[in-house]
Design an enzyme around this catalytic site. Sequence first.
Site, PDB file in Angstrom:
ATOM      1  N   THR A  71       0.835  -1.207   0.000  1.00 15.98           N
ATOM      2  CA  THR A  71       0.000   0.000   0.000  1.00 15.98           C
ATOM      3  C   THR A  71       0.867   1.252   0.000  1.00 15.98           C
ATOM      4  O   THR A  71       0.643   2.178  -0.788  1.00 15.98           O
ATOM      5  CB  THR A  71      -0.954   0.000   1.210  1.00 15.98           C
ATOM      6  OG1 THR A  71      -1.857  -1.104   1.093  1.00 15.98           O
ATOM      7  CG2 THR A  71      -1.756   1.290   1.271  1.00 15.98           C
ATOM      8  N   ASN A 150      -6.149  -9.853  -7.264  1.00 15.34           N
ATOM      9  CA  ASN A 150      -6.175 -10.487  -5.948  1.00 15.34           C
ATOM     10  C   ASN A 150      -7.464 -11.240  -5.658  1.00 15.34           C
ATOM     11  O   ASN A 150      -7.513 -12.070  -4.747  1.00 15.34           O
ATOM     12  CB  ASN A 150      -5.953  -9.442  -4.849  1.00 15.34           C
ATOM     13  CG  ASN A 150      -6.921  -8.286  -4.949  1.00 15.34           C
ATOM     14  OD1 ASN A 150      -6.971  -7.595  -5.969  1.00 15.34           O
ATOM     15  ND2 ASN A 150      -7.694  -8.041  -3.910  1.00 15.34           N
ATOM     16  N   GLN A 178       0.293  -9.961  -5.628  1.00 17.01           N
ATOM     17  CA  GLN A 178      -0.176 -11.344  -5.661  1.00 17.01           C
ATOM     18  C   GLN A 178       0.741 -12.278  -6.454  1.00 17.01           C
ATOM     19  O   GLN A 178       0.583 -13.495  -6.376  1.00 17.01           O
ATOM     20  CB  GLN A 178      -1.590 -11.405  -6.243  1.00 17.01           C
ATOM     21  CG  GLN A 178      -2.668 -10.849  -5.323  1.00 17.01           C
ATOM     22  CD  GLN A 178      -2.830 -11.644  -4.044  1.00 17.01           C
ATOM     23  OE1 GLN A 178      -2.527 -12.837  -3.984  1.00 17.01           O
ATOM     24  NE2 GLN A 178      -3.327 -11.003  -2.999  1.00 17.01           N
ATOM     25  N   SER A 198       4.888  -7.354  -1.203  1.00 15.78           N
ATOM     26  CA  SER A 198       4.629  -7.355   0.237  1.00 15.78           C
ATOM     27  C   SER A 198       4.941  -8.734   0.799  1.00 15.78           C
ATOM     28  O   SER A 198       4.420  -9.749   0.305  1.00 15.78           O
ATOM     29  CB  SER A 198       3.165  -6.988   0.498  1.00 15.78           C
ATOM     30  OG  SER A 198       2.955  -6.647   1.838  1.00 15.78           O
ATOM     31  N   ALA A 199       5.767  -8.797   1.839  1.00 12.30           N
ATOM     32  CA  ALA A 199       6.315 -10.070   2.326  1.00 12.30           C
ATOM     33  C   ALA A 199       5.248 -11.054   2.788  1.00 12.30           C
ATOM     34  O   ALA A 199       5.398 -12.264   2.605  1.00 12.30           O
ATOM     35  CB  ALA A 199       7.304  -9.808   3.456  1.00 12.30           C
ATOM     36  N   HIS A 200       4.183 -10.554   3.393  1.00 12.18           N
ATOM     37  CA  HIS A 200       3.220 -11.486   3.999  1.00 12.18           C
ATOM     38  C   HIS A 200       2.386 -12.235   2.972  1.00 12.18           C
ATOM     39  O   HIS A 200       1.634 -13.141   3.318  1.00 12.18           O
ATOM     40  CB  HIS A 200       2.322 -10.757   4.995  1.00 12.18           C
ATOM     41  CG  HIS A 200       1.276  -9.879   4.389  1.00 12.18           C
ATOM     42  ND1 HIS A 200      -0.067 -10.214   4.405  1.00 12.18           N
ATOM     43  CD2 HIS A 200       1.346  -8.682   3.774  1.00 12.18           C
ATOM     44  CE1 HIS A 200      -0.767  -9.255   3.821  1.00 12.18           C
ATOM     45  NE2 HIS A 200       0.072  -8.313   3.435  1.00 12.18           N
ATOM     46  N   THR A 236      13.806   4.441  11.108  1.00 14.70           N
ATOM     47  CA  THR A 236      14.590   3.229  11.331  1.00 14.70           C
ATOM     48  C   THR A 236      13.973   2.057  10.592  1.00 14.70           C
ATOM     49  O   THR A 236      12.765   1.822  10.661  1.00 14.70           O
ATOM     50  CB  THR A 236      14.666   2.907  12.832  1.00 14.70           C
ATOM     51  OG1 THR A 236      15.240   4.028  13.512  1.00 14.70           O
ATOM     52  CG2 THR A 236      15.513   1.668  13.082  1.00 14.70           C
ATOM     53  N   CYS A 328     -25.254 -11.328  -2.688  1.00 13.61           N
ATOM     54  CA  CYS A 328     -26.611 -11.738  -2.323  1.00 13.61           C
ATOM     55  C   CYS A 328     -27.343 -10.599  -1.609  1.00 13.61           C
ATOM     56  O   CYS A 328     -26.841 -10.037  -0.631  1.00 13.61           O
ATOM     57  CB  CYS A 328     -26.565 -12.968  -1.423  1.00 13.61           C
ATOM     58  SG  CYS A 328     -25.861 -14.417  -2.242  1.00 13.61           S
TER      59      CYS A 328
END
Length: 397
Positions: A71, A150, A178, A198-200, A236, A328
């Site tokens: 992001t 995604n 992705q 993005s690492a996750h 940092t 729905c």
Amino acid sequence: MEIYCDSAATTAIDPEVIEAILPYLTTNFGNPSSSHWAGRKVREMIDHSRNTIARLLGVTAEEIFFVSGATEANNLALSESIREYELTHAITSKIEHKAVLQPLLKREREGDIEISYVKLDKNGNVDLEHLEHLLDANPQSLISLMHANNEIGNITDIEAISKLAEKYNAVFHTDTTQTIGKVKIDLKEFPVDFLVGSAHKFHGPKGVGFIYINKKHKLKPQILGGAQEKGQRGGTENVIGIAGLAKALEISYRDFDNIHEKTAALKQRLITQLENSGIPDLGFNGESKSSTKSLSSIVNISFPCLQSGSLVNNLDTFGIAVSGGSACSNLGNGGSHVISAIQHDDNKENVRFSFSKFNTTEEIDQIVSTIAKIYEVDNSNIPEESIAAQQSFTWVP
């Protein structure tokens, strides 16, 4: 048994990644900006991690910058390139992630740019002819198109787009959140101006990512207050995250063939079993059913609506984690902007199943049998013309 099948949202951290992180939680605790031995140890790891990522992507270490995630990286690339190069026109699609659409819409509201949306076919594929038409009418545009969606997993031909960008002197940003770790990307093969990860999303820690900035560009930092990241991002560094990010990406490239083969088999197993289950009126959104046009890790399926809540919530009660953008009407949910932008059925619930190397065939079998059970006990909510087909199905726990 709890089953996690929402890896497009986030992935479990790989044990090897945890092992790589541990020294920077314990003995190697120095500030990388410090000039003494404790700082140098950490600085060496950051430099090594940057070199690792650059090598895997086929770029130079000077072009990789660590950030908090995709992001932030998207916001930096889009907002600052518009400002730096005084761009007045952007081309994107209506199925991009909100981390792309919202920054662009903000700049449009402020009068800085005009946005054009490239046409998509009924399955959500980018119309490359229309993209070239837009570029021909608006050379020197900013192009922002994701490598893979995604929600529906569609893979976009970013190599072809990069050639169009070069032809029309456009700036090309691609969100590869992705695909990093799931598709081998070698930027020596085609030019891209900005790329993010993005690492996750590939079994690394949350809260850390990177941006590739082609060396021909220089963007002004969005976060001021320090000279970190060669002055590109003050503050940092997330030492623990950076150690984990590089290790996770290294593992994903090392084990790429095995991981891809496994997730592709899991995806096909889910599709085949659901199609043969007798559950009525199933549909597949975008190209997610395809083994070549979408990621091996994502399939997005439309199911008949239930009166007793959503299928996603029902599965959660059985310990199965998936995600969805329900349409729905009884759920009071307007649905996904991605699904809404392509051909779909407003009377279906759309559920995304996303896999990782940690999923098993036994889990896929349990997911299918649980879905079948939900519809079997809820026959009253299935359209009458479909009940006969459903009654022929016997659920085996």
